[in-house]
Scaffold this motif. Structure first.
Motif, PDB file in Angstrom:
ATOM      1  N   PHE A  63     -52.442  34.387  20.983  1.00 18.73           N
ATOM      2  CA  PHE A  63     -51.856  33.144  20.482  1.00 18.73           C
ATOM      3  C   PHE A  63     -52.919  32.082  20.204  1.00 18.73           C
ATOM      4  N   LYS A  64     -54.020  32.105  20.937  1.00 28.42           N
ATOM      5  CA  LYS A  64     -55.078  31.126  20.719  1.00 28.42           C
ATOM      6  C   LYS A  64     -55.758  31.332  19.370  1.00 28.42           C
ATOM      7  N   ALA A  65     -55.611  32.512  18.782  1.00 22.35           N
ATOM      8  CA  ALA A  65     -56.252  32.791  17.498  1.00 22.35           C
ATOM      9  C   ALA A  65     -55.466  32.223  16.315  1.00 22.35           C
ATOM     10  N   PHE A  66     -54.230  31.758  16.541  1.00 24.23           N
ATOM     11  CA  PHE A  66     -53.430  31.232  15.444  1.00 24.23           C
ATOM     12  C   PHE A  66     -53.950  29.865  15.000  1.00 24.23           C
ATOM     13  N   PRO A  67     -54.008  29.628  13.688  1.00 16.92           N
ATOM     14  CA  PRO A  67     -54.458  28.318  13.197  1.00 16.92           C
ATOM     15  C   PRO A  67     -53.508  27.204  13.631  1.00 16.92           C
ATOM     16  N   GLN A  68     -54.055  26.134  14.129  1.00 19.85           N
ATOM     17  CA  GLN A  68     -53.240  24.997  14.561  1.00 19.85           C
ATOM     18  C   GLN A  68     -52.522  24.358  13.377  1.00 19.85           C
ATOM     19  N   ASP A  69     -53.137  24.418  12.188  1.00 17.53           N
ATOM     20  CA  ASP A  69     -52.509  23.828  10.998  1.00 17.53           C
ATOM     21  C   ASP A  69     -51.167  24.484  10.691  1.00 17.53           C
ATOM     22  N   LEU A  70     -51.065  25.787  10.936  1.00 11.89           N
ATOM     23  CA  LEU A  70     -49.814  26.493  10.681  1.00 11.89           C
ATOM     24  C   LEU A  70     -48.716  26.004  11.614  1.00 11.89           C
ATOM     25  N   ILE A  71     -49.058  25.788  12.867  1.00 13.48           N
ATOM     26  CA  ILE A  71     -48.078  25.297  13.835  1.00 13.48           C
ATOM     27  C   ILE A  71     -47.700  23.852  13.526  1.00 13.48           C
ATOM     28  N   ASP A  72     -48.688  23.034  13.170  1.00 16.95           N
ATOM     29  CA  ASP A  72     -48.404  21.638  12.835  1.00 16.95           C
ATOM     30  C   ASP A  72     -47.501  21.538  11.611  1.00 16.95           C
ATOM     31  N   ALA A  73     -47.718  22.402  10.633  1.00 17.17           N
ATOM     32  CA  ALA A  73     -46.868  22.396   9.437  1.00 17.17           C
ATOM     33  C   ALA A  73     -45.427  22.730   9.789  1.00 17.17           C
ATOM     34  N   ALA A  74     -45.221  23.666  10.727  1.00 15.31           N
ATOM     35  CA  ALA A  74     -43.868  24.000  11.151  1.00 15.31           C
ATOM     36  C   ALA A  74     -43.217  22.832  11.874  1.00 15.31           C
ATOM     37  N   ARG A  75     -44.004  22.113  12.662  1.00 17.19           N
ATOM     38  CA  ARG A  75     -43.460  20.937  13.359  1.00 17.19           C
ATOM     39  C   ARG A  75     -43.077  19.837  12.377  1.00 17.19           C
ATOM     40  N   VAL A  76     -43.873  19.644  11.342  1.00 21.41           N
ATOM     41  CA  VAL A  76     -43.561  18.640  10.326  1.00 21.41           C
ATOM     42  C   VAL A  76     -42.246  18.984   9.626  1.00 21.41           C
ATOM     43  N   ASP A  77     -41.987  20.285   9.446  1.00 21.20           N
ATOM     44  CA  ASP A  77     -40.747  20.722   8.806  1.00 21.20           C
ATOM     45  C   ASP A  77     -39.547  20.643   9.741  1.00 21.20           C
ATOM     46  N   GLY A  78     -39.766  20.200  10.986  1.00 16.77           N
ATOM     47  CA  GLY A  78     -38.654  20.008  11.910  1.00 16.77           C
ATOM     48  C   GLY A  78     -38.426  21.140  12.890  1.00 16.77           C
ATOM     49  N   ALA A  79     -39.324  22.107  12.932  1.00 13.05           N
ATOM     50  CA  ALA A  79     -39.153  23.235  13.842  1.00 13.05           C
ATOM     51  C   ALA A  79     -39.481  22.814  15.274  1.00 13.05           C
ATOM     52  N   ASN A  80     -38.652  23.249  16.231  1.00  9.19           N
ATOM     53  CA  ASN A  80     -38.937  22.972  17.637  1.00  9.19           C
ATOM     54  C   ASN A  80     -39.846  24.067  18.201  1.00  9.19           C
ATOM     55  N   GLU A  81     -40.211  23.929  19.477  1.00  7.91           N
ATOM     56  CA  GLU A  81     -41.181  24.860  20.070  1.00  7.91           C
ATOM     57  C   GLU A  81     -40.628  26.278  20.165  1.00  7.91           C
ATOM     58  N   LEU A  82     -39.351  26.411  20.494  1.00 14.40           N
ATOM     59  CA  LEU A  82     -38.766  27.748  20.590  1.00 14.40           C
ATOM     60  C   LEU A  82     -38.755  28.444  19.232  1.00 14.40           C
ATOM     61  N   TYR A  83     -38.424  27.698  18.195  1.00 17.28           N
ATOM     62  CA  TYR A  83     -38.419  28.284  16.852  1.00 17.28           C
ATOM     63  C   TYR A  83     -39.832  28.705  16.449  1.00 17.28           C
ATOM     64  N   ILE A  84     -40.802  27.855  16.724  1.00 16.21           N
ATOM     65  CA  ILE A  84     -42.193  28.171  16.382  1.00 16.21           C
ATOM     66  C   ILE A  84     -42.645  29.444  17.103  1.00 16.21           C
ATOM     67  N   LEU A  85     -42.276  29.547  18.386  1.00 15.74           N
ATOM     68  CA  LEU A  85     -42.713  30.704  19.171  1.00 15.74           C
ATOM     69  C   LEU A  85     -42.064  31.991  18.686  1.00 15.74           C
TER      70      LEU A  85
END
Length: 271
Positions: free
Chosen positions: A156-178
């Motif tokens: 999981f540490k290898a995933f780009p943070q930008d990808l996770i931040d983009a999902a959060r901007v789109d309204g995704a919560n932590e469970l959805y992201i995971l």
């Protein structure tokens, strides 16, 4: 091909032959009649093929029941381990909090403790809960895995943070992201851990030997000991046929998932 590469391949080939020889001999004995098994001459292929050993393994050794029990236990353990290790690994990999380093150090420390050390207190706990000689006694002590947390954290540490931040901007919560973003992209790591977990718990004899008394609930390794200690314990052909049937599911699973397995191990080292 260079000389050192040729020499390396030669050494690996010898190692492969040494590793495969016991399994090849097991297959050979499983299809030999009794008179050929106890023959002083060593023959790889039988003069007369005897498939009755496999029939006897199913009837007398109850291999089918042991395989079903093993599948229920290993897949049940794997399911619980996915549900517990993946969220824990995500928190350790992507969240910042005060005790993060301490918790990760504890996870690494648990990796150093062999399961035999905690066997007595866990056995007493299963006894207090009234679960001795049940399938739950084989599953509950292994519902999480320190190795799984470590493996998934590295992935999981290898995933780009930008990808996770983009999902959060789109309204995704932590469970959805995971579960909808990170987990689908981590299939090789999930396959690698699945192979590790299934192999370990499918081949485990120590814990089932402590908590299971009836052969009807036995896993494959324990079932073989019941068969070996019974009236058919001197039937080498049937025992080798039973061992072949028990090893076969692991071999097939690894051959099917070998590419994902290698990818998953490789991904844990990517920064």
């Amino acid at each position: 091909m260079k000389k050192h590469e040729l020499f390396l391949h030669f050494i690996l080939a010898i190692g492969g032959v040494v590793m495969l020889t016991p399994f090849i001999w097991m297959l050979s004995l499983s299809v030999k009649p009794e008179n050929e098994i106890y023959n002083a001459q060593i023959r790889l292929f039988p003069q007369q093929w005897d498939w009755a050993n496999y029939t006897e393994a199913f009837i007398d050794a109850h291999v089918g029941s042991f395989i079903v029990n093993g599948a229920i236990v290993t897949l049940g353990i794997l399911l619980f381990q996915y549900l517990t290790t993946i969220p824990a690994a995500y928190v350790l990999a992507r969240k910042d909090f005060r005790l993060k380093g301490v918790l990760f150090a504890i996870v690494l420390g648990v990796l150093l403790i062999p399961p035999q050390v905690t066997a007595i207190p866990v056995y007493l706990l299963m006894g207090r809960l009234g679960l001795i000689n049940t399938t739950w006694a084989l599953i509950l002590p292994f519902t999480t895995s320190a190795f799984g947390i470590f493996l998934f954290r590295q992935s999981f540490k290898a995933f780009p943070q930008d990808l996770i931040d983009a999902a959060r901007v789109d309204g995704a919560n932590e469970l959805y992201i995971l579960w909808n973003l990170i987990v689908p992209l981590s299939l090789p790591t999930l396959a690698a851990f699945g192979i590790f977990s299934i192999v370990v718990h499918w081949n485990d004899l120590f814990w089932p030997l402590l908590v299971i008394y009836d052969w009807e609930k036995a896993t494959p390794p324990l079932g073989i000991t019941f068969f070996e200690g019974g009236d058919s314990g001197d039937n080498v052909g049937a025992m080798m046929a039973a061992a072949t049937l028990i090893v076969a599911p692991l071999t097939i699973a690894f051959l099917v998932a070998r590419r994902r397995f290698i990818e998953g191990i490789t991904m844990t080292g990517i920064k």
